[in-house]
Scaffold this active site. Sequence first.
Site, PDB file in Angstrom:
ATOM      1  N   ARG A 364      55.987  58.079 -40.191  1.00 37.55           N
ATOM      2  CA  ARG A 364      56.186  58.383 -41.611  1.00 37.55           C
ATOM      3  C   ARG A 364      56.368  57.094 -42.417  1.00 37.55           C
ATOM      4  O   ARG A 364      55.927  57.013 -43.564  1.00 37.55           O
ATOM      5  CB  ARG A 364      57.371  59.327 -41.824  1.00 37.55           C
ATOM      6  CG  ARG A 364      57.481  59.807 -43.275  1.00 37.55           C
ATOM      7  CD  ARG A 364      58.539  60.867 -43.454  1.00 37.55           C
ATOM      8  NE  ARG A 364      58.109  62.204 -43.127  1.00 37.55           N
ATOM      9  CZ  ARG A 364      57.587  63.067 -43.994  1.00 37.55           C
ATOM     10  NH1 ARG A 364      57.399  62.702 -45.254  1.00 37.55           N
ATOM     11  NH2 ARG A 364      57.244  64.273 -43.620  1.00 37.55           N
ATOM     12  N   GLU A 766      64.717  65.097 -50.077  1.00 35.52           N
ATOM     13  CA  GLU A 766      64.584  63.685 -49.695  1.00 35.52           C
ATOM     14  C   GLU A 766      63.999  62.769 -50.767  1.00 35.52           C
ATOM     15  O   GLU A 766      64.446  61.624 -50.905  1.00 35.52           O
ATOM     16  CB  GLU A 766      63.734  63.583 -48.420  1.00 35.52           C
ATOM     17  CG  GLU A 766      64.419  64.126 -47.193  1.00 35.52           C
ATOM     18  CD  GLU A 766      63.476  64.152 -45.999  1.00 35.52           C
ATOM     19  OE1 GLU A 766      63.702  63.387 -45.056  1.00 35.52           O
ATOM     20  OE2 GLU A 766      62.503  64.931 -46.028  1.00 35.52           O
TER      21      GLU A 766
END
Length: 816
Positions: A364, A766
């Site tokens: 990621r 997030e």
Amino acid sequence: MRKLPDLASELKQTHKLDGSPEFNDSHELTNSPELIMSKETETPISADERHALHMSGNRSAKHDSAHLHVTGKALYIDDRPEMANQLHAGFGLSTEAHAEIISINFDEVWNTPGVVAVITAEDIPGHKDIGPVFPGDMLLAEGRVDYIGQPIFAVAATSHKAAKRAARKAVIEYRALEAILGIDQAMEQNSFVRPDHTMKKGDARQAISHADHQLSGQMSNGGQEHFYLEGQIASVIPQEDGQLHVYTSSQHPSEVQKLVAEVIGVPLSKVVADVRRMGGGFGGKETQAAAPACIAALLAVKTGRPVKFRVDRQQDMVSTGKRHPFRHRYNVGFDQEGMLEGVDIELAGDAGHSPDLTDAIVDRAMFHSDNAYYLNNATVIGHRCRTNTASNTAFRGFGGPQGMLVIERIMDDIARSTGLDPLEVRKRNLYGITERNTTHYHQRVEHNVLHDVIGKLEESSDYWQRREAISTFNQQSPVLKKGLALTPVKFGISFTAKHLNQAGALVHVYTDGSIQINHGGTEMGQGLYTKVAQIVANEFGVSLELVQVTSTRTDKVPNTSPTAASSGSDLNGKAAQDACQKIRDRLIEFAVEHYGVSDQEVSFHDNEVHLGERQMPFEGFIQAAYLNRISLSSSGFYSTPEIHYDRETASGRPFYYFACGASVSEVTVDTLTGEYKVDRVDILHDVGHSLNPAIDQGQIEGGFIQGMGWMTTEELVWDDSGRLLSNNPATYKIPTIEDIPPVFNVELFQQANPKHTIYHSKAVGEPPFMLGMSVWCAIRDAVSSLADYQVNPQIDVPATPERVLTAVTSIKNAVL
């Protein structure tokens, strides 16, 4: 700083920008199709979806447990009444970073009053390795220890204090081995937990070499302690026929269920994992909550008595993993206008001693090394370094923040190299709308709102006027220097492990008209239960007070995914909606047959069921359905469509959509001490059609402050032996109320998500974390003013006053 109570009055104002919704006094979307259709969507949102958007109405319902939190009545695991004969667990931890275990003497442990049982790895009947994806996480060390703080044995005693006291008394003899204690050392010795991975687009090396200008650099970021208010804890109750009921503070109940079953050596059907709420998680309870549950389960089975294992704060900080530290290296080529032509980025993440979730986290970071910017020619390589420290793990953003740091530094460095304002460089390099919109992993950026978000924030924050005023201030102020930065965020929403993008739910409608919903998501303070309850209430057209969300339990909804990746509402909200719609379809079919109306004449709203010209209270209609033997219960399921990623070709669509945002931060730096303060922050964040504006705003504010903490004050420090020194609240500093900017403006950018998410909302857990990068960029901007913005300050993350002062001194010496 805006307060949540002000939100209601502010939502009455019109917010309309390229299709953003308008709000009326009831906080509902106007029922106008053009207002909720993306300018890039080929087909408009359907009439049914418009109705759902209208009914869901952006209501700022309070958190379902708010009254329990403020009155101290919210039940956490440590609040549960003690059971008869309950025992308490403690564990003995390694004092060596890397060593063979020669011998262990438990005599003094057994002589401690209250001790009932002691277990080591030899006492584990099933799996000894509880690695969540790849092996490497031994529940209890066997023969060798790999970091200071690693559990070696566990004790059960009649009190928490007795267990803790006894665990300190073991005499362990070690033979020390060489320890690897940092990324540089791991890279030199080829110490990795998983193979490297590379993403490539075009020819970065050639593009860089042919560019008008080149830059290269290196930086690092530290880790971050999760610092959840409720530490790691589990309570296990043995039941008949070998069953176990596990109360766990975990973001992933199904993983706790699976690992407890595997460690004990029983089928998963014998174990129930139960989570009512967590006192915070932030990723630290996605995998790391399993070990206390497994140890408590082993001791419960061994003694036949209930066992609770509450890990003290200091032990928790020493023995559990953090956000991954990273080392970054980059080479870039660009033209005089600041346009990127080629990028070569190397990311090296510190996994700690085992894989845990590092493979996906570094992936990621690589996915997000573009952040909001188009990389025409790019090579991104990610290393997974093995060191002798606690295994680092998930943390809000899951590697995304570490990846974004590099490109944001590059944007600032290019600006100072070309003499352009950093905002101009950022805007020129943004992803395009119809072209320049393919990522370095070959996913097309659809429905791009970055230009609208930045443009609106640029204007509402008075960026250019403030930039001019700050330049004037810095010219006249010899000691105090101000900095300003606007940074965007583009964050991909979905688990990058495809199979995790699924969720289940279970809905019961009772004969009094009340409704119970159970789903696979967990509540850690983020308001997921509230949002799902709102969805259920909306689907049946009833008041929120009629809906009760119950504890997440693996015997109600099985095979759940973790509540992580910002997907809690997306996945579980859709699963709950599916269950509701199945029940509603049955009810409509019953109404058509029983009351002689068409299905088009049946609707649910305002706590009533409308049957053509007739209205019935919802409760009365449900009773009639029950008496006619209509099923009032259903499971629901949802899996995210369209997503895929091929690691062999490093290409695909790992994300269903992107959530975007931008922040402007202004800071003042004292160049004599390196101290600084954040004066003002302006945020505009993309939430799609918000399910609950008050909760979303709270997530944005909290996420930004937590991100700001990682960028500035939260410094993890180890000594040369690998011992964590910042292991308590006195030596590890998270932001406090005093650190909140005195001017803190937060706005929601509400434009319905063109993707078919729940009511066309967007994830908000997030992405706001990464808005905190604007503080770090503003600090570098202030320090760079010492050299008339001609020099790029070397300030690693966190930008502590010591690091800032070092950068100030370096620039002053260079200027002189």
